[in-house]
Write a protein that holds these residues in place. Structure first.
Motif, PDB file in Angstrom:
ATOM      1  N   LEU A 206     -23.816  23.676  -6.853  1.00  0.00           N
ATOM      2  CA  LEU A 206     -22.869  22.088  -5.788  1.00  0.00           C
ATOM      3  C   LEU A 206     -20.905  22.560  -6.020  1.00  0.00           C
ATOM      4  O   LEU A 206     -21.345  23.635  -7.142  1.00  0.00           O
ATOM      5  CB  LEU A 206     -22.917  21.163  -6.137  1.00  0.00           C
ATOM      6  CG  LEU A 206     -24.815  20.912  -6.183  1.00  0.00           C
ATOM      7  CD1 LEU A 206     -24.336  19.070  -7.039  1.00  0.00           C
ATOM      8  CD2 LEU A 206     -24.590  20.261  -4.375  1.00  0.00           C
ATOM      9  N   ASP A 207     -19.940  21.842  -5.448  1.00  0.00           N
ATOM     10  CA  ASP A 207     -18.857  22.844  -5.566  1.00  0.00           C
ATOM     11  C   ASP A 207     -18.083  20.728  -5.542  1.00  0.00           C
ATOM     12  O   ASP A 207     -18.588  20.104  -5.427  1.00  0.00           O
ATOM     13  CB  ASP A 207     -18.370  22.850  -4.495  1.00  0.00           C
ATOM     14  CG  ASP A 207     -19.214  24.374  -4.392  1.00  0.00           C
ATOM     15  OD1 ASP A 207     -19.183  25.761  -5.730  1.00  0.00           O
ATOM     16  OD2 ASP A 207     -19.490  24.724  -3.221  1.00  0.00           O
ATOM     17  N   GLY A 208     -16.957  20.818  -6.320  1.00  0.00           N
ATOM     18  CA  GLY A 208     -16.169  20.036  -6.428  1.00  0.00           C
ATOM     19  C   GLY A 208     -16.495  18.797  -6.986  1.00  0.00           C
ATOM     20  O   GLY A 208     -17.328  19.013  -8.209  1.00  0.00           O
ATOM     21  N   SER A 209     -16.211  17.666  -6.579  1.00  0.00           N
ATOM     22  CA  SER A 209     -16.476  16.363  -7.104  1.00  0.00           C
ATOM     23  C   SER A 209     -18.051  16.352  -6.912  1.00  0.00           C
ATOM     24  O   SER A 209     -18.723  15.332  -7.931  1.00  0.00           O
ATOM     25  CB  SER A 209     -15.411  15.311  -5.831  1.00  0.00           C
ATOM     26  OG  SER A 209     -15.657  15.365  -5.345  1.00  0.00           O
ATOM     27  N   GLU A 210     -18.859  16.600  -5.906  1.00  0.00           N
ATOM     28  CA  GLU A 210     -20.067  16.858  -5.564  1.00  0.00           C
ATOM     29  C   GLU A 210     -20.873  17.514  -6.794  1.00  0.00           C
ATOM     30  O   GLU A 210     -21.371  16.407  -7.415  1.00  0.00           O
ATOM     31  CB  GLU A 210     -20.542  17.134  -4.705  1.00  0.00           C
ATOM     32  CG  GLU A 210     -22.129  16.987  -4.694  1.00  0.00           C
ATOM     33  CD  GLU A 210     -22.489  17.676  -3.506  1.00  0.00           C
ATOM     34  OE1 GLU A 210     -23.989  17.322  -2.895  1.00  0.00           O
ATOM     35  OE2 GLU A 210     -22.091  18.308  -2.350  1.00  0.00           O
ATOM     36  N   ARG A 211     -20.474  18.032  -7.580  1.00  0.00           N
ATOM     37  CA  ARG A 211     -20.346  18.666  -8.527  1.00  0.00           C
ATOM     38  C   ARG A 211     -20.347  17.974 -10.154  1.00  0.00           C
ATOM     39  O   ARG A 211     -21.369  18.134 -10.757  1.00  0.00           O
ATOM     40  CB  ARG A 211     -20.693  20.198  -8.741  1.00  0.00           C
ATOM     41  CG  ARG A 211     -20.679  20.927 -10.034  1.00  0.00           C
ATOM     42  CD  ARG A 211     -19.997  22.307 -10.155  1.00  0.00           C
ATOM     43  NE  ARG A 211     -19.987  23.276 -11.271  1.00  0.00           N
ATOM     44  CZ  ARG A 211     -20.752  24.806 -11.289  1.00  0.00           C
ATOM     45  NH1 ARG A 211     -20.861  25.237 -10.339  1.00  0.00           N
ATOM     46  NH2 ARG A 211     -20.005  25.373 -11.983  1.00  0.00           N
ATOM     47  N   GLU A 212     -18.541  18.022 -10.208  1.00  0.00           N
ATOM     48  CA  GLU A 212     -19.054  16.926 -11.038  1.00  0.00           C
ATOM     49  C   GLU A 212     -19.847  16.003 -11.217  1.00  0.00           C
ATOM     50  O   GLU A 212     -20.603  15.669 -12.163  1.00  0.00           O
ATOM     51  CB  GLU A 212     -17.378  16.916 -11.390  1.00  0.00           C
ATOM     52  CG  GLU A 212     -17.048  15.792 -12.128  1.00  0.00           C
ATOM     53  CD  GLU A 212     -15.088  15.277 -12.241  1.00  0.00           C
ATOM     54  OE1 GLU A 212     -14.678  14.731 -12.727  1.00  0.00           O
ATOM     55  OE2 GLU A 212     -14.835  15.811 -11.329  1.00  0.00           O
ATOM     56  N   GLN A 213     -19.582  15.094  -9.655  1.00  0.00           N
ATOM     57  CA  GLN A 213     -21.105  13.694 -10.090  1.00  0.00           C
ATOM     58  C   GLN A 213     -21.973  14.012 -10.536  1.00  0.00           C
ATOM     59  O   GLN A 213     -22.413  13.028 -11.506  1.00  0.00           O
ATOM     60  CB  GLN A 213     -20.528  13.003  -8.832  1.00  0.00           C
ATOM     61  CG  GLN A 213     -19.569  12.614  -8.749  1.00  0.00           C
ATOM     62  CD  GLN A 213     -19.465  12.009  -6.995  1.00  0.00           C
ATOM     63  OE1 GLN A 213     -20.188  12.097  -6.670  1.00  0.00           O
ATOM     64  NE2 GLN A 213     -17.947  11.268  -6.665  1.00  0.00           N
ATOM     65  N   LYS A 214     -22.483  14.982 -10.161  1.00  0.00           N
ATOM     66  CA  LYS A 214     -24.021  15.026 -10.804  1.00  0.00           C
ATOM     67  C   LYS A 214     -24.376  15.884 -12.219  1.00  0.00           C
ATOM     68  O   LYS A 214     -25.360  15.596 -12.846  1.00  0.00           O
ATOM     69  CB  LYS A 214     -24.468  16.352  -9.711  1.00  0.00           C
ATOM     70  CG  LYS A 214     -26.217  17.108 -10.210  1.00  0.00           C
ATOM     71  CD  LYS A 214     -27.031  16.423  -9.575  1.00  0.00           C
ATOM     72  CE  LYS A 214     -28.048  16.332  -9.382  1.00  0.00           C
ATOM     73  NZ  LYS A 214     -29.036  15.447  -8.839  1.00  0.00           N
ATOM     74  N   ILE A 215     -23.161  16.722 -12.515  1.00  0.00           N
ATOM     75  CA  ILE A 215     -23.552  16.952 -14.234  1.00  0.00           C
ATOM     76  C   ILE A 215     -23.159  15.307 -14.755  1.00  0.00           C
ATOM     77  O   ILE A 215     -23.959  15.633 -15.659  1.00  0.00           O
ATOM     78  CB  ILE A 215     -22.081  17.983 -14.798  1.00  0.00           C
ATOM     79  CG1 ILE A 215     -21.893  19.747 -13.957  1.00  0.00           C
ATOM     80  CG2 ILE A 215     -21.498  17.515 -16.148  1.00  0.00           C
ATOM     81  CD1 ILE A 215     -20.796  19.850 -14.332  1.00  0.00           C
ATOM     82  N   ILE A 216     -22.065  14.861 -14.413  1.00  0.00           N
ATOM     83  CA  ILE A 216     -22.067  13.494 -15.359  1.00  0.00           C
ATOM     84  C   ILE A 216     -23.646  12.117 -14.983  1.00  0.00           C
ATOM     85  O   ILE A 216     -23.494  11.897 -16.203  1.00  0.00           O
ATOM     86  CB  ILE A 216     -20.985  12.617 -14.866  1.00  0.00           C
ATOM     87  CG1 ILE A 216     -19.628  13.121 -15.791  1.00  0.00           C
ATOM     88  CG2 ILE A 216     -20.395  11.567 -15.484  1.00  0.00           C
ATOM     89  CD1 ILE A 216     -19.551  14.281 -16.625  1.00  0.00           C
ATOM     90  N   GLU A 217     -24.084  12.756 -13.731  1.00  0.00           N
ATOM     91  CA  GLU A 217     -24.474  11.612 -13.668  1.00  0.00           C
ATOM     92  C   GLU A 217     -26.079  12.476 -14.805  1.00  0.00           C
ATOM     93  O   GLU A 217     -27.028  11.149 -14.895  1.00  0.00           O
ATOM     94  CB  GLU A 217     -25.588  12.139 -12.209  1.00  0.00           C
ATOM     95  CG  GLU A 217     -27.148  10.775 -12.067  1.00  0.00           C
ATOM     96  CD  GLU A 217     -27.298  11.468 -10.290  1.00  0.00           C
ATOM     97  OE1 GLU A 217     -28.198  12.046  -9.712  1.00  0.00           O
ATOM     98  OE2 GLU A 217     -26.580  12.115  -9.298  1.00  0.00           O
TER      99      GLU A 217
END
Length: 367
Positions: A206-217
Motif C-alpha cells: 500500500l501507499d500513502g494514507s492507505e498504508r498509514e491507516q493499515k499500519i495503525i489499524e
C-alpha cells in the motif's frame, strides 16, 4: 535507529540530547495527563510511574537545559503535593534504561535536579526490570510510559502488566521508521515482534494514507487485546507535513481515556493530533461552529431514535471520533436547543447540566 547527538555545555557534568519540538509535545502531554491521573488516583492509593526507556534524562533547547520524562514527572508530583497536600499520598517513580552511558548520565541528571520524589533507576531492559517485583504494579495503579528506540515490544510482558486493570500504557509507536523500513526482509522478525503478529505484511504493497491507516489499524488491533480503550494520537514532524509517531493510550476505564483526549486537545487548539508548525493555523473547519455542527450531524446519524445516558454516548464513540468530551457536550446542548433531543437530569443537579447518567432521548433523524 541511531542514538541522538550528545551535546555538552559548561557547568554540567552530563550530556544532553537535542530537544525536538515533537519531543516537547510528548512531554507536555505526559505531564498534563499525569497531573490529572495522580490527583484522581493518588487520593486513595500509592501510585507508580514507570519510565520504561529512561534515555539520557536531559535535553538542550537553544542552550537552555530541559529535563526528561522521569524528572518532569518527579517535579510534577512535588508540585501536586505542595498544592494538594494529603491528596497525593505517595508517588513512586521507577526508571529502566538498558544503555550504560545513558543510564550513567541519567543518574547524574537526577542528582543535579535533586527532586524530592526521587526516581529509582535500574540499568536493564524494562521487560526484565518489571519482572523483578511484580507486586509493585499488581497491587496499585501504575502508569507505564513505553518510549523505546527501535522496533521492540514484548506483548507477554505487557499482558502481565495489564493483569491489573488499573494499570495504563502510553506507548510511542515510531511510525516514520516503521513506514520507511517495513519492506526490508531482514527486519521481518523485528516487525513480527513489534506488531505481535504477521498481519503487517498486508501494508507493504500500500501507499500513502492507505498504508498509514493499515499500519495503525493492525497495531491498534493488537493493543485492543490488552485493553478496552485504545486511542492513537498522531504527532507530525514540526517542519514537515508528515507523521513522525503515534502515542497509543491503552486503558480499561472510559474516564481515563476521555481525560487523555481532553489533555491532548488542550495543548493542540482543540485537536487530538499535533501538526507541528501548522498547529496554530486555524482553518474554517477548526472553528467551533463548524466542529460542533459536524459533531451534531454525527450524533444524530449514529443515535437516531435511541435513548442513552450522556456517559453511554461518550463511551460508544470515544475511540471512533476525534471529538473531546466538551465538544460532544456542546453539540448535545445545541441539539437540545433545536428540539432534536430531550434530556432528563440524573447526575446533574439542574436541567441545564449534562453529565454522567443524565438521560438523552434522540429524535428520529429525517433522512
Amino acid at each position: 535507529m541511531a542514538k541522538p547527538q550528545e551535546l555538552r555545555i559548561p557547568g554540567y557534568d552530563f550530556f544532553f540530547w537535542p530537544y525536538e519540538e515533537q519531543t516537547k509535545m510528548k512531554h507536555k502531554v505526559l505531564v498534563e495527563y499525569f497531573k490529572v491521573w495522580a490527583t484522581k488516583l493518588g487520593k486513595y492509593s500509592v501510585i507508580n510511574f514507570f519510565d520504561c526507556h529512561g534515555g539520557c534524562g536531559a535535553y538542550l533547547d537553544a542552550d537552555k537545559p530541559c529535563w526528561g520524562s522521569s524528572i518532569l514527572v518527579a517535579r510534577t508530583a512535588q508540585e501536586l503535593y505542595e498544592s494538594q497536600g494529603r491528596n497525593i499520598r505517595n508517588v513512586r517513580i521507577f526508571v529502566a534504561e538498558i544503555d550504560h552511558d545513558n543510564c550513567e548520565n541519567l543518574t547524574k541528571v537526577i542528582e543535579h535536579c535533586n527532586p524530592v520524589c526521587w526516581p529509582q533507576v535500574v540499568e536493564m531492559a524494562f521487560e526484565d526490570a518489571v519482572m523483578l517485583d511484580k507486586k509493585l504494579y499488581q497491587e496499585v495503579p501504575s502508569l507505564f510510559f513505553i518510549d523505546p528506540f527501535g522496533f521492540r515490544l514484548n506483548y507477554s510482558v505487557l499482558r502481565k502488566i495489564r493483569c491489573n486493570q488499573r494499570n495504563e500504557l502510553l506507548i510511542n509507536f515510531m511510525f516514520d521508521y516503521v513506514n520507511r523500513f517495513l519492506g526490508l526482509p531482514e527486519l521481518a522478525g523485528n516487525f513480527d515482534t513489534l506488531f505481535g503478529c504477521r498481519d503487517w505484511r498486508e501494508a507493504i504493497s500500500l501507499d500513502g494514507s492507505e498504508r498509514e491507516q493499515k499500519i495503525i489499524e493492525i497495531f491498534r488491533g493488537q493493543l485492543k487485546l490488552l485493553g478496552k480503550y485504545v486511542f492513537p494520537y498522531k504527532v507530525s514532524f514540526y517542519d514537515k507535513d508528515r507523521t513522525y509517531y503515534y502515542l497509543f493510550h491503552v486503558i480499561d476505564h472510559y474516564d481515563g481515556c476521555s481525560i487523555m483526549k481532553s489533555c491532548f486537545a488542550s495543548l493542540n487548539n482543540g485537536k487530538v493530533e499535533y501538526l507541528g508548525n501548522r498547529s496554530d493555523r486555524i482553518t474554517l473547519f477548526d472553528l467551533d461552529e463548524f466542529k460542533i455542527d459536524d459533531a451534531k450531524d454525527y450524533l444524530m446519524k449514529r443515535f437516531s431514535g435511541q435513548n442513552l445516558t450522556f456517559a453511554g454516548v461518550n463511551e460508544l464513540i470515544i475511540e471512533d471520533t476525534m471529538y473531546p468530551e466538551k465538544d460532544i457536550r456542546k453539540a448535545l446542548q445545541s441539539l437540545k436547543a433545536e428540539g432534536k433531543i430531550q434530556t432528563f437530569p440524573v447526575t446533574s443537579k439542574t436541567a441545564r447540566g449534562l453529565s454522567g447518567d443524565d438521560v438523552i432521548v434522540f429524535a428520529e433523524a429525517i433522512i
